[in-house]
Design a protein around this motif. Structure first.
Motif, PDB file in Angstrom:
ATOM      1  N   ARG A 141      56.546  73.881  46.632  1.00 22.90           N
ATOM      2  CA  ARG A 141      57.146  72.772  45.870  1.00 22.90           C
ATOM      3  C   ARG A 141      58.412  72.178  46.491  1.00 22.90           C
ATOM      4  NH1 ARG A 141      57.616  77.504  42.905  1.00 22.90           N
ATOM      5  NH2 ARG A 141      59.739  78.199  42.408  1.00 22.90           N
ATOM      6  N   ASP A 142      58.777  71.016  45.936  1.00 20.37           N
ATOM      7  CA  ASP A 142      60.038  70.313  46.165  1.00 20.37           C
ATOM      8  C   ASP A 142      60.140  69.672  47.556  1.00 20.37           C
ATOM      9  OD1 ASP A 142      60.486  71.482  43.678  1.00 20.37           O
ATOM     10  OD2 ASP A 142      61.711  73.103  44.485  1.00 20.37           O
ATOM     11  N   ASN A 160      67.628  69.509  34.317  1.00 17.64           N
ATOM     12  CA  ASN A 160      67.922  70.415  35.441  1.00 17.64           C
ATOM     13  C   ASN A 160      68.051  69.627  36.740  1.00 17.64           C
ATOM     14  OD1 ASN A 160      64.959  70.891  34.574  1.00 17.64           O
ATOM     15  ND2 ASN A 160      64.856  71.918  36.543  1.00 17.64           N
ATOM     16  N   ASP A 161      67.273  69.915  37.756  1.00 19.56           N
ATOM     17  CA  ASP A 161      67.547  69.415  39.114  1.00 19.56           C
ATOM     18  C   ASP A 161      67.759  67.896  39.223  1.00 19.56           C
ATOM     19  OD1 ASP A 161      66.313  71.900  39.132  1.00 19.56           O
ATOM     20  OD2 ASP A 161      64.745  71.338  40.530  1.00 19.56           O
ATOM     21  N   GLN A 186      65.299  66.148  36.413  1.00 24.56           N
ATOM     22  CA  GLN A 186      64.346  66.922  35.626  1.00 24.56           C
ATOM     23  C   GLN A 186      64.837  66.921  34.188  1.00 24.56           C
ATOM     24  OE1 GLN A 186      61.569  69.293  37.369  1.00 24.56           O
ATOM     25  NE2 GLN A 186      61.761  67.192  38.091  1.00 24.56           N
TER      26      GLN A 186
HETATM   27  N1  DQQ Z   1      63.034  73.120  39.200  1.00 25.66           N
HETATM   28  C1  DQQ Z   1      63.012  74.117  40.239  1.00 25.66           C
HETATM   29  C2  DQQ Z   1      62.142  73.483  41.269  1.00 25.66           C
HETATM   30  C3  DQQ Z   1      61.086  72.848  40.454  1.00 25.66           C
HETATM   31  C4  DQQ Z   1      61.837  72.314  39.289  1.00 25.66           C
HETATM   32  C5  DQQ Z   1      64.393  74.424  40.725  1.00 25.66           C
HETATM   33  C6  DQQ Z   1      61.086  72.385  38.000  1.00 25.66           C
HETATM   34  O1  DQQ Z   1      61.615  74.397  42.197  1.00 25.66           O
HETATM   35  O2  DQQ Z   1      60.398  71.824  41.144  1.00 25.66           O
HETATM   36  O3  DQQ Z   1      65.324  74.483  39.679  1.00 25.66           O
HETATM   37  O4  DQQ Z   1      61.870  71.885  36.929  1.00 25.66           O
END
Ligand code: DQQ
Length: 538
Positions: free
Chosen positions: A145-146, A21-22, A38
């Motif tokens: 987060r993030d 993912n991200d 990710q």
């Molecule tokens: N993916 C989300 C984020 C998180 C991550 C966004 C977890 O907020 O940190 O897609 O895989």
């Protein structure tokens, strides 16, 4: 499953297998671009999140490296989630990322390279004093987060970093101050907040120049700068941004146009696109954006095919000096190295109302297309006026006919047009009576597979006096990234053709307007595949 192997892309970044993912912590170091992401090492669905790692000399050809970080400490045992890198003035690199703890609390952690002189940055050390930030009073332990790339406060000693959260239904960006990246102080007030936008994930915050064409480093804030604030909205899985002004003394950001605030105005990309992140490329003085293109098929299908998700082609981001109201996104110029020599050029092809014109280029699975469209002046004169009101997403797509649209390109189309993904313009009359141009991508007939997303995506696109309508399309097996008017409006479609695949995939011009002819031109390149493979096979 070999049956679905044609869906794999040829020049977009994706892992060999499993879930991604991200994009995380992109950076340039000692001649190499680094992309972390990710990643689930065990499955094609989300879980066991680690930081995958790949490097490239040119943002196009990639080498997969061993994982940078895995979930192995109490402060990230339930996942090494999204984060960002900051390059300090002395060349040191720090990463801040979210850890999901043994207690399922979201905390921020610090990591740094074990050996800065390693161009590949293979080994990462998690700071033993982690976590460095925990959810403050009033913030939910699962709403924190993030962290972004840090920027320098005035005076050049203190660093600031922002991250997303929510209070009730208001999306917010908190600001922390640090000198050493180990101890942090939460500042009073917020960078910004927008009611009713829900949890802000993957906040991004960076300056753009209103006078120069180059990108700006994250700490730049001189005259001739605006700041972009971006949030990924957990509630509707879209990346929204707005342009505004950052006050480095109050640590607040104010949108230029409150009606187009973060989460209620512009999207970075109106298609299947989420959790994007930019970084400053100090090698070429540009700001580059990555975005995650997810799947819209079922988890069962993803498990069967053994992989899920792709990253966009990295995009150069600049302020649009002509409109002053938006940014421009454009594929990095390095992607043009994949263009094969013999481009097909079509000049001033007249598309009568209701016509479909095949473009004789053979298989159309890997393309870079630059196209322009003009409404034929004679037919326009005979037309009373555009239809009032239009909206890509509720329009019924390219089959819905109006006086001045839709017209554009059919990608991923088979010969018999049983599958097709139209990318098109549609001119209508806005509320104030003046012409309004829409840029749309229609997936409704993109696949005969029953259980895949088939939305019509898109939005309006600013068109200035004297400009032709123009589009750039990157076509790659199951993805089309479409850039309208030089990248003012961007749409990524993830589609699952079953017939318009391999040698059977075709490309067409179309004009489904009822009243006007369209004069279309295009330059079309077939694209080589990028070289993306494990480092050990070098
Ligand atoms: N993916 C989300 C984020 C998180 C991550 C966004 C977890 O907020 O940190 O897609 O895989």
């Amino acid at each position: 499953n070999a049956m679905l192997s044609w869906q794999r892309t040829a020049f977009h970044f994706q892992p060999e297998k499993n879930w991604m993912n991200d994009p995380n912590g992109p950076l340039f170091h000692m001649g190499w671009y680094h992309l972390f992401y990710q990643y689930n090492p065990d499955s094609a669905i989300w879980g066991n999140i680690t930081w995958g790692h790949a490097v490239s000399r040119d943002l196009i050809h990639w080498l997969y490296l061993p994982f940078a970080m895995v979930a192995d400490k109490w402060f990230d045992i339930n996942g090494v989630w999204t984060g960002s890198a900051t390059i300090l003035p002395d060349g040191k690199i720090v990463i801040l990322y979210t850890g999901d703890t043994d207690d399922l609390v979201q905390v921020q952690n610090l990591a740094y390279p074990a050996n800065l002189s390693d161009p590949l940055l293979l080994d990462w050390i998690k700071y033993p004093g982690n976590p460095v930030m925990v959810p403050p009073p009033g913030i939910g332990k699962k709403d924190f987060r993030d962290p972004t790339t840090a920027w320098l406060a005035p005076g050049g000693k203190k660093w600031l970093v922002t991250l997303g959260s929510k209070v009730n239904k208001t999306g917010i960006a908190l600001v922390y101050e640090t000198t050493d990246f180990k101890r942090y102080e939460l500042l009073d007030g917020l960078l910004h907040a927008v009611p009713q936008t829900g949890m802000w994930e993957c906040v991004d915050f960076y300056p753009v120049s209103t006078v120069e064409g180059n990108g700006l480093d994250t700490s730049d804030n001189g005259p001739g700068t605006k700041h972009v604030l971006k949030a990924s909205l957990d509630d509707n899985k879209r990346d929204y941004y707005a342009l505004g002004t950052y006050d480095p003394y109050k640590n607040t950001w104010t949108p230029d146009n409150p009606e187009l605030d973060v989460g209620i105005g512009l999207c970075l990309d109106y298609g299947k696109f989420y959790a994007s992140k930019t970084f400053y490329d100090q090698k070429q003085q540009r700001r580059i954006l990555w975005g995650w293109i997810g799947e819209t098929d079922s988890e069962a299908t993803d498990l069967m095919k053994g992989w899920a998700s792709v990253q966009t082609i990295p995009r150069n981001v600049v302020f649009d000096k002509k409109t002053g109201t938006n940014i421009l996104q454009w594929p990095v110029e390095e992607v043009e190295k994949l263009r094969l020599n013999n481009a097909t050029e079509l000049d001033n092809v007249k598309l009568e109302p209701g016509s479909i014109v095949p473009l004789d280029i053979g298989s159309a699975t890997q393309l870079d297309i630059i196209a322009s469209f003009e409404v034929d002046s004679e037919t326009l004169e005979a037309t009373v006026e555009a239809d009032a009101g239009y909206n890509c997403t509720t329009s019924g797509g390219s089959a819905g006919r109006g006086k001045l649209g839709p017209f554009g390109l059919l990608v991923f189309a088979d010969e018999s047009l049983s599958e097709l993904t139209p990318v098109y313009f549609y001119i209508s009359k806005g509320i104030d009576g003046s012409a309004e141009t829409h840029f749309c991508s229609d997936e409704s007939r993109s696949s005969e597979a029953p259980d895949v997303g088939k939305l019509v995506y898109g939005s309006t696109v600013p068109v200035l006096e004297g400009e032709k309508l123009s589009a750039r399309l990157l076509v790659d097996h199951s993805i089309v990234e479409s850039f309208g008017q030089g990248g003012r409006t961007v749409i990524t479609s993830r589609v699952y053709p079953t017939k318009a695949i391999n040698a059977a995939a075709r490309l067409f011009f179309f004009n489904n307007a009822t009243r006007v002819s369209i004069i279309a031109s295009a330059k079309i390149w077939h694209m080589k595949s990028a070289d993306i493979r494990p480092f050990s096979h070098l």
